[in-house]
Design a protein around this motif. Structure first.
Motif, short mmCIF file in Angstrom:
data_model
loop_
_atom_site.label_atom_id
_atom_site.label_comp_id
_atom_site.label_asym_id
_atom_site.label_seq_id
_atom_site.Cartn_x
_atom_site.Cartn_y
_atom_site.Cartn_z
N ILE A 121 28.67 53.63 39.84
CA ILE A 121 28.34 52.20 39.82
C ILE A 121 29.23 51.58 38.75
N VAL A 122 30.05 50.62 39.17
CA VAL A 122 30.93 49.89 38.26
C VAL A 122 30.32 48.50 38.09
N ARG A 123 30.05 48.13 36.83
CA ARG A 123 29.43 46.83 36.54
C ARG A 123 30.39 45.96 35.75
N GLY A 124 30.24 44.65 35.94
CA GLY A 124 31.04 43.70 35.19
C GLY A 124 30.42 42.32 35.22
N THR A 125 31.08 41.39 34.56
CA THR A 125 30.64 39.99 34.57
C THR A 125 31.79 39.13 35.05
N TRP A 126 31.42 38.07 35.75
CA TRP A 126 32.42 37.10 36.18
C TRP A 126 32.83 36.30 34.95
N GLU A 127 34.11 36.08 34.76
CA GLU A 127 34.59 35.27 33.64
C GLU A 127 35.72 34.39 34.13
N GLY A 128 35.62 33.10 33.82
CA GLY A 128 36.70 32.18 34.16
C GLY A 128 36.78 31.81 35.62
N LEU A 129 35.66 31.87 36.34
CA LEU A 129 35.69 31.48 37.76
C LEU A 129 36.01 29.99 37.88
N THR A 130 36.88 29.66 38.80
CA THR A 130 37.20 28.26 39.08
C THR A 130 36.18 27.72 40.09
N GLY A 131 36.21 26.44 40.32
CA GLY A 131 35.34 25.84 41.33
C GLY A 131 35.52 26.48 42.70
N PRO A 132 36.78 26.62 43.17
CA PRO A 132 36.99 27.28 44.47
C PRO A 132 36.53 28.75 44.49
N ASP A 133 36.69 29.46 43.35
CA ASP A 133 36.19 30.85 43.28
C ASP A 133 34.69 30.87 43.50
N ARG A 134 33.99 29.98 42.80
CA ARG A 134 32.53 29.92 42.89
C ARG A 134 32.09 29.58 44.31
N GLU A 135 32.78 28.60 44.92
CA GLU A 135 32.44 28.21 46.29
C GLU A 135 32.61 29.38 47.25
N ARG A 136 33.71 30.10 47.10
CA ARG A 136 33.98 31.24 47.99
C ARG A 136 32.93 32.33 47.80
N LEU A 137 32.60 32.66 46.54
CA LEU A 137 31.59 33.69 46.28
C LEU A 137 30.22 33.26 46.80
N LEU A 138 29.85 32.01 46.58
CA LEU A 138 28.55 31.53 47.05
C LEU A 138 28.48 31.50 48.58
N ALA A 139 29.59 31.22 49.24
CA ALA A 139 29.62 31.24 50.70
C ALA A 139 29.38 32.64 51.25
N GLU A 140 29.70 33.68 50.45
CA GLU A 140 29.56 35.07 50.88
C GLU A 140 28.37 35.78 50.24
N VAL A 141 27.56 35.06 49.45
CA VAL A 141 26.52 35.71 48.65
C VAL A 141 25.53 36.52 49.50
N ASP A 142 25.20 36.03 50.69
CA ASP A 142 24.24 36.76 51.54
C ASP A 142 24.78 38.11 52.00
N GLU A 143 26.10 38.24 52.07
CA GLU A 143 26.73 39.50 52.48
C GLU A 143 26.77 40.51 51.34
N HIS A 144 26.48 40.06 50.11
CA HIS A 144 26.63 40.92 48.93
C HIS A 144 25.35 41.05 48.13
N GLY A 145 24.21 40.92 48.79
CA GLY A 145 22.92 41.04 48.12
C GLY A 145 22.45 42.47 48.04
#
Length: 120
Positions: free
Chosen positions: A10-34
């Protein structure tokens, strides 16, 4: 010739420095990564939630036991780094937890062998 060991990492980390488009892309895919999508695979399984603070990858790494947990962690972290870089996702330091599946003991606590429930 030595046998190969299978490691779950298990590799763990934190998001750092996400841009608005990064956040939008991740949130659009959040259900696939739960939580329900998490599984150990060679390609890695990315998990995060809508808070977009932490993430984790689950990997299966097969290598020589002489290389040990440290090598399995390094291989998995390299895979995670490559995936994040290829997707253009900024992050902080990565840390890993490794389990050698070939040396893990299974505790069958409470197993009585009968397969039936005890009366209350």
């Amino acid at each position: 010739m030595s046998t190969r060991h299978t490691y779950r990492v298990i590799v763990r980390g934190t998001w750092e420095g996400l841009t608005g488009p990064d956040r939008e892309r991740l949130l659009a895919e959040v259900d696939e990564h739960g939580l329900t999508a998490m599984q150990f695979t060679e390609e890695g399984s990315l998990a995060y939630d809508a808070v977009l603070k932490h993430f984790s990858f689950r990997y299966v790494v097969v290598s020589d036991p002489e290389d040990g947990d440290e090598m399995a962690a390094a291989i998995a972290e390299d895979r995670a780094e490559r995936t994040l870089r290829d997707r253009g996702l900024p992050h902080g330091a990565l840390r890993s937890t490794v389990t050698d599946m070939d040396t893990m003991k299974i505790n069958y606590r409470g197993h009585r062998g009968s397969g039936t429930a005890r009366p209350a």
